[in-house]
Every structure is written in structure tokens, then in C-alpha cells.
Design an enzyme around this catalytic site. Structure first.
Site, PDB file in Angstrom:
ATOM      1  N   LYS A   1      -7.720 -32.434 -22.896  1.00  0.00           N
ATOM      2  CA  LYS A   1      -8.205 -31.067 -23.134  1.00  0.00           C
ATOM      3  C   LYS A   1      -9.544 -30.829 -22.451  1.00  0.00           C
ATOM      4  O   LYS A   1      -9.749 -29.808 -21.781  1.00  0.00           O
ATOM      5  CB  LYS A   1      -8.341 -30.814 -24.638  1.00  0.00           C
ATOM      6  CG  LYS A   1      -7.031 -30.780 -25.398  1.00  0.00           C
ATOM      7  CD  LYS A   1      -7.305 -30.687 -26.900  1.00  0.00           C
ATOM      8  CE  LYS A   1      -6.048 -30.807 -27.712  1.00  0.00           C
ATOM      9  NZ  LYS A   1      -6.304 -30.761 -29.162  1.00  0.00           N
TER      10      LYS A   1
ATOM     11  N   ALA B   1     -11.502 -32.360 -28.417  1.00  0.00           N
ATOM     12  CA  ALA B   1     -11.257 -33.012 -29.706  1.00  0.00           C
ATOM     13  C   ALA B   1      -9.784 -32.929 -30.072  1.00  0.00           C
ATOM     14  O   ALA B   1      -9.078 -32.013 -29.648  1.00  0.00           O
ATOM     15  CB  ALA B   1     -12.109 -32.353 -30.800  1.00  0.00           C
ATOM     16  N   ASP B   2      -9.351 -33.901 -30.853  1.00  0.00           N
ATOM     17  CA  ASP B   2      -7.987 -33.871 -31.369  1.00  0.00           C
ATOM     18  C   ASP B   2      -7.944 -34.700 -32.645  1.00  0.00           C
ATOM     19  O   ASP B   2      -8.793 -35.565 -32.866  1.00  0.00           O
ATOM     20  CB  ASP B   2      -6.980 -34.421 -30.355  1.00  0.00           C
ATOM     21  CG  ASP B   2      -5.563 -34.026 -30.728  1.00  0.00           C
ATOM     22  OD1 ASP B   2      -5.181 -32.874 -30.442  1.00  0.00           O
ATOM     23  OD2 ASP B   2      -4.845 -34.840 -31.329  1.00  0.00           O
ATOM     24  N   GLN B   3      -6.961 -34.402 -33.469  1.00  0.00           N
ATOM     25  CA  GLN B   3      -6.785 -35.145 -34.718  1.00  0.00           C
ATOM     26  C   GLN B   3      -5.311 -35.482 -34.895  1.00  0.00           C
ATOM     27  O   GLN B   3      -4.441 -34.656 -34.626  1.00  0.00           O
ATOM     28  CB  GLN B   3      -7.263 -34.310 -35.906  1.00  0.00           C
ATOM     29  CG  GLN B   3      -7.190 -35.052 -37.233  1.00  0.00           C
ATOM     30  CD  GLN B   3      -7.609 -34.170 -38.384  1.00  0.00           C
ATOM     31  OE1 GLN B   3      -6.924 -33.216 -38.712  1.00  0.00           O
ATOM     32  NE2 GLN B   3      -8.738 -34.485 -38.995  1.00  0.00           N
TER      33      GLN B   3
END
Length: 198
Positions: free
Chosen positions: A58, A74-76
Site C-alpha cells: 500500500k 498499514a494493515d491488520q
């Protein structure tokens, strides 16, 4: 002036940065997350690594269009019983998922990175373990009615900052990790490089 960009459409992540006093632009990345995930999932890659790969993809996508900016990606990922879960498609799926969580624990892996001019200059990841209490049918009826489609925007079908807190008996890890950003380590890095005051 230093330009910071958040490469995310997440209102929660934006709020976390705003509340911390950062001034930034928001440019959601244009990446196909499922296309990046599929080969990693099929090769049994650790969910933490998948979260990190997605955050970098991203940030890089936005960085190449914004020379000189510090781009935060960011990612989760939610890992439950050796599976990676995705956002529930409707309230009936959300309820089934919450029923499966009852009395068990799951992990939230939150990854972030900073990319400048297409190069990763920092990566961080944090994990929270969430222990769900035994959930009664009555409680789930109330919870689904009370929260409605709001919970479909969350992979776990809950928002810890709202009624979702009632699902849990214990949480190991920090609040920011649960909300999807290893915020303290990100702020520490931004201070190190002089973007924030020490």
C-alpha cells in the site's frame, strides 16, 4: 515542509494519527489485497508477514506517485484457529463468527511501515491476543441489534472503542494494536528521523 501521507482509507487509523497531533494527507492505496494475499496464504506464510507485506504494498503504491513524502502504510490481520479471517459480508456471517469466538482467543497482527520515494525506511508490527468471554444468545441478539452494519467494517465484527469491548474478558497487547496500528513505535521512528519533535 515534511509531507506525511497515510495510505489508508481507515477512519480509525486517521483518527489515531490526528489525535497524536500529526498533520498528514490521506491517499488510499489502489492495490488488490486479495491478489497479494493469495500466494502467501497458499504457501502457509505467517499472518504477521502477510500483514507486513500488505502494508508495504500500500505504501509503495502511493509513494511512487508522491515524491519526497513519508508514506505510512498499514494493515491488520485477524488469525483465529489457524485461519485468516476477512470482514464479514453480512450480519448473519458476523454473528456466526462471533459465536465461533465465544470462550476462545484470537490474534490481531497490526503492521505498519514508512516508505519514501519507493523505499521502505521503517517497518513495525505488533500483536494483541484477545480473549472472548462466553457469549450468550441473548447477548448476541442485543449486540447485533445495537451495533448493526457498523461492525461489518471490522474484520472481527467488533469495535473495541464502542460496544465491542463487552465481548472480551482479557486483552493482551496495546489498544492501538487492536485498532490497527502499532502507533507508539511509528511515533518513535518519526521522532528519530526528525519528522516529530523529540
Amino acid at each position: 515542509m515534511t509531507r506525511i501521507i497515510l495510505a489508508s482509507a481507515s477512519n480509525i487509523r486517521a483518527s489515531l494519527l490526528e489525535n497524536a497531533g500529526l498533520i498528514f494527507d490521506r491517499i488510499p492505496a489502489n492495490v488488490d489485497e486479495r491478489q497479494i494475499e493469495e500466494p502467501l496464504l497458499s504457501n502457509g506464510v505467517d499472518p504477521k508477514i502477510i500483514a507486513a507485506e500488505l502494508s508495504v504494498a500500500k505504501a509503495k503504491e502511493v509513494s511512487v506517485r508522491n515524491y519526497g513524502a513519508y508514506v505510512v502504510g498499514a494493515d491488520q490481520i485477524l488469525a483465529f484457529e489457524r485461519k485468516r479471517l476477512v470482514k464479514p459480508e453480512d450480519l448473519s456471517v458476523a454473528r456466526e463468527q462471533l459465536e465461533s469466538f465465544s470462550g476462545k482467543s484470537h490474534a490481531l497482527h497490526s503492521a505498519a511501515c514508512v516508505v519514501k520515494d519507493g523505499e521502505v525506511i521503517w517497518e513495525g508490527i505488533s500483536t494483541a491476543i484477545l480473549h472472548v468471554r462466553e457469549l450468550s444468545a441473548d447477548f448476541l441478539d442485543w449486540y447485533i441489534k445495537r451495533t448493526g452494519s457498523e461492525i461489518l467494517s471490522s474484520v472481527g465484527a467488533y469495535q473495541l472503542e464502542a460496544e465491542g469491548v463487552q465481548l472480551f474478558e482479557k486483552i493482551e497487547g496495546d489498544y492501538f494494536t487492536v485498532l490497527g496500528l502499532p502507533l507508539l513505535s511509528l511515533l518513535s521512528f518519526l521522532r528519530e528521523i526528525g519528522v516529530l519533535k523529540k
